[in-house]
Design an enzyme around this catalytic site. Structure first.
Site, mmCIF file in Angstrom:
data_model
loop_
_atom_site.group_PDB
_atom_site.id
_atom_site.type_symbol
_atom_site.label_atom_id
_atom_site.label_comp_id
_atom_site.label_asym_id
_atom_site.label_seq_id
_atom_site.Cartn_x
_atom_site.Cartn_y
_atom_site.Cartn_z
ATOM 1 N NE ARG A 265 -3.534 -2.451 2.142
ATOM 2 C CZ ARG A 265 -4.482 -2.586 3.044
ATOM 3 N NH1 ARG A 265 -4.982 -1.972 4.288
ATOM 4 N NH2 ARG A 265 -5.237 -3.911 2.968
ATOM 5 C CD GLU A 352 -8.386 -1.482 10.568
ATOM 6 O OE1 GLU A 352 -8.627 -0.098 10.716
ATOM 7 O OE2 GLU A 352 -8.229 -2.334 9.416
ATOM 8 C CB SER A 355 -10.924 -4.283 8.413
ATOM 9 O OG SER A 355 -12.080 -3.386 8.185
ATOM 10 N NE ARG A 394 -2.014 -2.082 11.312
ATOM 11 C CZ ARG A 394 -2.682 -1.215 11.040
ATOM 12 N NH1 ARG A 394 -4.004 -1.300 11.495
ATOM 13 N NH2 ARG A 394 -2.378 -0.031 10.327
#
Length: 425
Positions: A265, A352, A355, A394
């Site tokens: 990204r 987060e 998702s 993460r």
RNA sequence: GGAGAGGUGGCCGAGUGGUUGAAGGCGCAGCACUGGAAAUGCUGUUUAGGGGUGACUUUAACGAGGGUUCGAAUCCCUCCCUCUCCGCCA
């Protein structure tokens, strides 16, 4: 893609729902739609007459009438005129169609009626928390990038040298831990009934359009300039598009896939945010869950998918909470979305880590993914869903912080220990 | 990178200018036969769009786009993709 027929038949209801996300002017779409249909009707009638003539000419010649005879000549002339008339329609029709298509591609999905209404992430709704007892009590917990560098398992500086900022290199136990996490997550999901796929990591524009990243978010993905190929921002793109332009049978559904892929990204517009650590990188690993299901079941399939993702956090004993995104925070293609947020001690808040979205038929309509209900003649669009299960980097960050010990070592979650043959980093 | 072959319906596979949306086969569905099944027989079986309350009707699609023609799966041009062999390479 929104359902043009639904918009046409019930514009008010449509606009009301959409207005929960922002303001969108549907009038140009409705106008173009009407123009286009008028043209199609007229052109089809001309074409029909032309077909009749061609048929008559063919039959006449077969019956022995000379091709140069006056009656055939007259028919040919008429057909030529019709052809000219049609030729005038075509460019206009094409243009209107293209305009309509372009407009439709930029309209986001309708939020589900059950999605909480709100304008920003502040109005997201917490669904539940889990694992308070695992929140570490210690005061001076090092952020994961510091402990990671102290342990010699993360290196950011050299990554800048070989690429640029927002990249990481994992070394030794760091690389092994990343690999173990991927393996562990996949093992669990395969156990839960997901079929693993390892898709291409480059995809074409069509695929990105189907899942909704294009045309609106082209600046978010890396493009290979010489080719019509992009680095995938998520496995959602290749895995969902496995079924692009297909008519599935009812028996083939539901389809459950899990996939490990790196994700790329550009993170345009996030300058200055999360500049340190593993939270926001240009390249990160993710295990993704993707489902294709019949519409009636998508709600419960969504809940189950959230549980599958949450199961990983629970197995790792990482404290998390689930929030339901409000209409203002919903992704472009999503109708309903739950975020899983893991506790990050260094930040003192939940971040987060997954998702999980239900796209209803939005992606299926763009990618032409249909199925035929048994006994029915008409095809229907499937519902697509996906969720991270989980973002691996993460997860590592969460482990490095939540499992940090006063002596600056890091315990490993029990379920990971067999994968690494050790208990402490 | 060099040489060649090919892209037709869910699949296999015919088809080189005229009622061909497309023979035949497989698969699938229904019916018949059967105590039940197999085998067999018959029938049906693409998708997207327009018009119509509906029966129905109409248009488009044989990799994509253009062209020739009254008419194209069939002829011409451009592009894309796949496969085989050789070379190079993980």
């Amino acid at each position: 893609m929104i359902d043009l027929e639904q918009l046409r038949n019930n514009p008010q209801q449509f606009v009301d729902l959409l207005s929960r996300r922002g303001s969108f002017d549907m009038q140009p779409i409705l106008t173009l739609d009407r123009q286009l249909r008028e043209m199609i009707t007229q052109r089809s009638q001309l074409q029909s007459r032309s077909n009749v003539i061609s048929k008559t000419v063919g039959e006449s010649i077969k019956a022995g009438i000379p091709p140069q005879s006056p009656e055939i000549k007259a028919l040919r002339d008429e057909a030529s005129q019709i052809k000219t008339a049609i030729a005038e329609f075509e460019p206009q029709e094409k243009q209107i169609n293209a305009e309509l298509e372009q407009l439709l591609l930029t309209i986001p999905n309708l939020p589900s009626p059950s999605t909480p209404v709100g304008t920003s992430e502040d109005e997201n709704v917490e669904v539940r928390r889990w694992g308070d007892q695992y929140i570490p009590a210690g005061e001076n917990i090092l952020p994961h990038w510091e402990i990671g560098e102290q342990l010699g398992i993360l290196n950011f500086e050299r990554s800048v040298k070989i690429a640029q900022s927002r990249f990481v290199t994992l070394l030794g136990a760091g690389a092994a831990l990343e690999r173990a996490l991927i393996q562990f997550m996949l093992d669990r999901h395969i156990q839960a009934g997901y079929l693993e796929v390892m898709p291409p990591f480059l995809v074409n524009s069509e695929s990105l359009t189907a899942t909704g990243q294009l045309p609106k978010f082209s600046e978010e993905s890396f493009k290979c300039g010489a080719d019509d190929l992009w680095l995938i921002p998520t496995a959602e793109v290749p895995v969902t598009n496995l079924y692009q332009d297909q008519v599935l049978t009812a028996e083939e559904l539901p389809i459950y896939h899990c996939a490990y892929t790196p994700c790329f990204r550009r993170e345009a517009g996030s300058y200055g945010r999360d500049t340190r650590g593993l939270i926001r990188l240009h390249q990160f690993n993710k295990v993704e869950l993707v489902k294709l299901v019949q519409p009636e079941t998508s709600e419960q399939e969504h809940q189950a998918l959230v549980e599958n993702a949450a199961g990983i956090l629970e197995a790792l004993k990482l404290p998390y909470r689930i929030v339901e995104l409000c209409t203002g925070d919903l992704g472009f293609a999503a109708a309903k979305c739950y975020d899983l947020e893991v506790w990050l001690p260094s930040a003192g808040k939940y971040r987060e880590i997954s998702s999980c979205s239900n796209f209803h038929d939005f992606q299926a309509r763009r990618g032409k993914i249909r199925f035929k209900p048994s006994g029915q003649k008409q095809t229907q669009f499937v519902h697509t869903l996906n969720g991270s299960g989980l973002a691996v980097g993460r997860t590592m960050a969460a482990i490095l912080e939540n499992y940090q010990q006063p002596d600056r070592t890091v315990r490993l979650p029990e379920v990971l220990q067999p994968y690494l043959n050790r208990a402490v980093l």
